[in-house]
Design a protein around this motif. Structure first.
Motif, PDB file in Angstrom:
ATOM      1  N   LEU A  31       0.811  -1.218   0.000  1.00 15.65           N
ATOM      2  CA  LEU A  31       0.000   0.000   0.000  1.00 15.65           C
ATOM      3  C   LEU A  31       0.845   1.270   0.000  1.00 15.65           C
ATOM      4  O   LEU A  31       0.291   2.372   0.008  1.00 15.65           O
ATOM      5  N   HIS A  32       2.184   1.130   0.039  1.00 18.57           N
ATOM      6  CA  HIS A  32       3.105   2.268  -0.071  1.00 18.57           C
ATOM      7  C   HIS A  32       2.782   3.365   0.950  1.00 18.57           C
ATOM      8  O   HIS A  32       2.790   4.553   0.632  1.00 18.57           O
ATOM      9  N   ASP A  89       5.213   6.295   1.302  1.00 16.75           N
ATOM     10  CA  ASP A  89       5.504   7.124   0.132  1.00 16.75           C
ATOM     11  C   ASP A  89       4.796   8.473   0.259  1.00 16.75           C
ATOM     12  O   ASP A  89       3.811   8.603   0.993  1.00 16.75           O
ATOM     13  N   GLU A 106       2.814   9.722  -1.790  1.00 12.11           N
ATOM     14  CA  GLU A 106       1.428   9.503  -2.213  1.00 12.11           C
ATOM     15  C   GLU A 106       1.111   8.014  -2.081  1.00 12.11           C
ATOM     16  O   GLU A 106       1.303   7.239  -3.025  1.00 12.11           O
ATOM     17  N   PRO A 107       0.600   7.581  -0.930  1.00 15.06           N
ATOM     18  CA  PRO A 107       0.262   6.163  -0.750  1.00 15.06           C
ATOM     19  C   PRO A 107      -0.809   5.716  -1.735  1.00 15.06           C
ATOM     20  O   PRO A 107      -1.551   6.535  -2.304  1.00 15.06           O
ATOM     21  N   THR A 108      -0.893   4.414  -1.941  1.00 16.41           N
ATOM     22  CA  THR A 108      -1.922   3.847  -2.817  1.00 16.41           C
ATOM     23  C   THR A 108      -3.304   4.226  -2.294  1.00 16.41           C
ATOM     24  O   THR A 108      -3.585   4.105  -1.099  1.00 16.41           O
ATOM     25  N   THR A 109      -4.177   4.683  -3.180  1.00 14.59           N
ATOM     26  CA  THR A 109      -5.533   5.030  -2.755  1.00 14.59           C
ATOM     27  C   THR A 109      -6.360   3.760  -2.598  1.00 14.59           C
ATOM     28  O   THR A 109      -6.101   2.747  -3.262  1.00 14.59           O
ATOM     29  N   ASP A 166      -7.604   2.512  -6.033  1.00 20.52           N
ATOM     30  CA  ASP A 166      -6.640   1.782  -6.854  1.00 20.52           C
ATOM     31  C   ASP A 166      -6.337   0.407  -6.262  1.00 20.52           C
ATOM     32  O   ASP A 166      -6.160  -0.579  -6.994  1.00 20.52           O
ATOM     33  N   ALA A 167      -6.248   0.338  -4.941  1.00 14.25           N
ATOM     34  CA  ALA A 167      -5.985  -0.947  -4.298  1.00 14.25           C
ATOM     35  C   ALA A 167      -7.115  -1.927  -4.587  1.00 14.25           C
ATOM     36  O   ALA A 167      -6.870  -3.115  -4.866  1.00 14.25           O
ATOM     37  N   ARG A 196      -6.865  -3.464  -8.029  1.00 17.05           N
ATOM     38  CA  ARG A 196      -5.887  -4.542  -8.136  1.00 17.05           C
ATOM     39  C   ARG A 196      -6.421  -5.828  -7.492  1.00 17.05           C
ATOM     40  O   ARG A 196      -6.205  -6.924  -8.011  1.00 17.05           O
ATOM     41  N   GLN A 218      -7.241   4.087   4.629  1.00 15.14           N
ATOM     42  CA  GLN A 218      -6.740   3.354   3.467  1.00 15.14           C
ATOM     43  C   GLN A 218      -7.092   1.871   3.550  1.00 15.14           C
ATOM     44  O   GLN A 218      -7.388   1.220   2.548  1.00 15.14           O
TER      45      GLN A 218
END
Length: 775
Positions: A172-173, A176, A178-181, A184-185, A188, A232
């Motif tokens: 999920l980064h 970072d 900008e972590p994965t939203t 978007d997760a 996937r 998240q």
């Protein structure tokens, strides 16, 4: 069609036709309205309507079974309904299943994974619980470098056989920019279950609903690595079904409800050495066993640091472990030494640091300047220049981020050793002169509060209020609070005393040490009293005050005698105090110096010289009319009696101690009953031992018990445990059933206090055992 009833062309729908049409046909045949079927099957009317209209084309198996039972279908009809539902379900990709590789396949397991057995066992129990159809979630949070991801990946591989419908891992980064939203997760995850991109719902909520629907009947293992926050993670958690989700995060994710929490601690020393062994091989570790243990300690038993050290050594097969130990032993080079290729401890810490708000970063940096193993929000607030409540909030944020550990009982916080080094580096680089100013401000405040708190115990200057405190509104009130503060903040005010002494603020040093004099009796086992009174004696010398120098040299002799058991240093200090006292004509300090010197001589085996000094001290002090003189005389008389008893003159000792008891019973003008009660307890302790030496064992028990009770009430462990030892020996002599229990307790406590009398407890227990064996 009217009210959901099928038209005539629906009647011939085959068993493999459209699920919605077939369901309408079967409901009409059974003569049920949507509401009636909804109630019977425990399916909402809205869900039922969506199925019949084709909005939901492939409901989950248990829903189809509930509908078949409510409709009264036979086995063939129920199978036909399930077959038509199955056609509408998304077809899973090859990634679904225990062996199918795919974009969300589990990462490679670590061959040399070490320890964590209890945590793995708890996850296995959790996996078994999912067999009942309840989704489980385990949050694995903690400080950087604990090996959260490695543990989660290893656990996922171990648990994979329990989840035959698929195991997915998604980064999920969270660290970072900008972590994965969640949107978007979810895309996937749905893709991993076979949902084509073209058919994905547009909104996050719709995607979450579809994910929960599809995951509901599958036994899935989901690893969500490096989560940023609760918002998240929450949409990604299955709502029903037999799945298990592992979530790793540097944050506590305290807002997630009904989750299991996996707490990963630092490795134990032997576990850290085992990890090192698995990386570099047993031969190198056996060849330098102590160096391996030292290396584990220098890594703070942090898995990432141990792994980096191991990988570095692995890449240098001829380098000795001792060489790396020597490099890491220098604190200024330790973080530089803990890097191997792309693995770097400093980089792991930096990821978390960059995520913090400005005030929180400031608290992290400045708190690393605090003395001791832990710090209070009070200290953090002073160092960071923040209000107290703001410092508490920032410290809790750092705890949630895994950068601090909170004390389980008190409102205190601590760093991991390597994190402290990292934060101190940042303070030096980012704060510069501001860090020095923060230390000066904190030291001045701490020393002023410590002085005010200690005055609660000073019988000459006892204060009921806290007028001298830097913040009277928050000052400790009463002796209990003052003692708790002084004990909790010991490292801070001692560091403040050092800073004041180094800066030449000698009057402040003297005032603090003088205030500590009576408080020090309560914590006689603290070795730092030597430093306190050595510095205060030096400050008195710097100020040219011979009287104060005599006073503090006497305090120093006491500390050498009773706190660190160094009679030679005690004699040197007492002799210097005697010279200073005679120079300024202070008979009281002369008497104390003679008494402390005698104590040192006695411990050195020079009993005749000790007796002579004690008798001179008693004569000198008997002429004193002040309350201080009476208390000093009591101390000297008790010491003289103890010396006489030790040389086989117990009857003389008892006579002297009876004299001391008469002084206690008469009282000392200007001194409280509580204080005289303590002196009386010291005297009773001596009387009990005199009677024991005279083999009047049954008479000895009562005064020893009385003394023990007073010392325990006053929370004076050094004296209480000596009294317990003496009581245990007296009880053993008369065959009392409490003897062994009393001696065992005394031995353990004296050992914890580093008292040389622990050896006497060992001998007393051995004698008791011999007596029992002979009986």
């Amino acid at each position: 069609m009217r009210d959901g009833t099928p038209s005539s062309e629906d009647h011939g729908t085959s068993s493999t036709g459209d699920f919605g049409q077939r369901l309408r046909h079967l409901r009409a045949r059974a003569g049920l309205s949507q509401e009636a079927l909804s109630h019977a099957a425990q399916v909402s009317v809205r869900a039922l309507a969506d199925m019949e209209r084709g909005r939901t084309r492939g409901p989950q198996r248990r829903t189809v079974r509930a509908l078949a039972e409510a409709l009264g279908l036979d086995d063939d009809e129920a199978a036909g309904l399930e077959e038509s539902a199955a056609l509408g379900r998304p077809r899973p990709r090859a990634a679904v299943g225990p062996a199918g590789p795919g974009p969300l396949a589990l990462p490679r397991d670590i061959r040399d994974f070490t320890a964590r057995g209890p945590a793995l066992a708890r996850l296995l129990d959790l996996a078994r619980d999912t067999a009942e159809g309840r989704p489980a979630v385990s949050v694995i949070a903690g400080q950087p470098g604990l090996g959260k991801t490695a543990f989660a990946v290893h656990a996922a591989h171990r648990l994979a056989p329990h989840f035959p419908d698929g195991q997915f891992a998604l980064d999920l980064h969270g660290m970072d920019p900008e972590p994965t939203t969640p949107r978007d997760a979810l895309a996937r995850l749905l893709g991993a279950l076979g949902v084509p991109d073209a058919t994905l719902p547009a909104g996050t909520d719709d995607r979450a609903g579809l994910w929960r629907f599809l995951a509901g009947e599958r036994r899935l293992l989901l690893l969500l690595d490096n989560a940023a926050d609760e918002a998240q993670v929450a949409p990604l958690l299955p709502g029903t079904g037999p799945s298990l989700t592992l979530v790793t995060s540097r944050h506590a994710l305290a807002g997630l409800e009904s989750v299991h929490r996996t707490e990963l601690a630092l490795l134990r020393r032997e576990e850290a050495v085992e990890l090192l062994t698995r990386i570099i091989g047993p031969d190198r570790v056996r060849a330098e066993a102590q160096a391996a243990r030292d290396l584990a300690d220098l890594c703070g038993h942090l898995p990432l640091a141990v792994r980096i050290a191991g990988q570095r050594l692995l890449s240098r097969p001829h380098e000795r472990l001792a060489k790396l130990v020597a490099r890491l032993a220098a604190e200024g080079r330790r973080l530089d030494g803990l890097q191997a290729g792309s693995l770097r401890v400093r980089a792991a810490f930096a990821l978390s640091y960059r995520q913090l708000p400005a005030d929180t970063r400031t608290l992290l940096r400045r708190a690393a300047l605090a003395a001791g193993a832990d710090f209070s929000p009070e200290t953090g607030a002073l160092l960071a220049g923040l209000p107290y409540d703001e410092a508490v909030a920032r410290a809790e944020e750092l705890t949630d981020a895994g950068l601090l550990r909170s004390d389980p009982d008190a409102e205190r916080y601590r760093f991991h050793d390597l994190l402290r080094l990292y934060a101190a580096e940042l303070a030096d680089a980012e704060d510069g002169p501001e860090a020095k100013a923060a230390l000066d401000r904190t030291a001045d405040w701490m020393l002023r509060r410590a002085t005010a708190a200690a005055l609660h115990f000073d019988i000459d200057h006892e204060q009921s209020g806290s007028a001298a405190d830097p913040d009277p509104d928050t000052a400790p009130t009463g002796r209990d609070e003052a003692r708790a503060w002084l004990e909790a903040e010991r490292a801070q005010w001692l560091a403040a005393l050092r800073r004041a002494h180094a800066a030449g603020r000698h009057r402040q040093v003297l005032d603090a040490a003088q205030a500590m004099h009576w408080f020090s009796d309560l914590n006689q086992h603290w070795e730092q009293w030597v430093e306190v009174f050595r510095r205060s004696a030096g400050s008195a010398r710097a100020l040219g005050s011979r009287r104060e120098e005599a006073v503090h040299l006497n305090y120093l002799a006491w500390a050498y005698n009773l706190c660190v058991h160094d009679p030679r240093a005690a004699l040197t200090s007492a002799d210097a105090a005697l010279v200073a006292a005679r120079d300024c004509g202070d008979a009281l300090q002369e008497g104390w110096a003679l008494g402390y010197g005698a104590g040192a001589l006695s411990r050195l085996g020079r009993t005749e010289e000790a007796e002579e000094r004690l008798r001179r001290a008693a004569r000198r002090l008997a002429a004193q009319e002040s309350p201080q003189g009476r208390l000093a005389e009591l101390t000297v008389l008790n010491s003289l009696g103890a010396l006489l008893r030790g040389t086989g003159r117990a009857a003389e000792a008892l006579a002297i101690h009876r004299r001391s008891e008469r002084i206690c019973r008469a009282g000392v003008p200007g001194r409280t009953k509580e204080l005289i009660g303590l002196y009386h307890a010291f005297t009773r302790l001596q009387i009990g031992n005199d009677l024991a030496a005279l083999e009047r064992w049954q008479e000895a028990e009562a005064p020893l018990r009385q003394a023990l009770a007073v010392f325990e009430t006053a929370q004076m462990p050094a004296w209480a445990e000596q009294a317990r030892l003496d009581l245990g020996r007296a009880l053993g002599a008369v065959g009392h059933s409490e003897a062994r229990e009393t001696l065992v307790a005394a031995r353990a406590a004296l050992g914890a206090l580093r008292s040389p009398r622990q050896a006497e407890a060992d001998a007393a227990l051995a004698a008791l055992d011999r007596t029992a064996a002979d009986a």
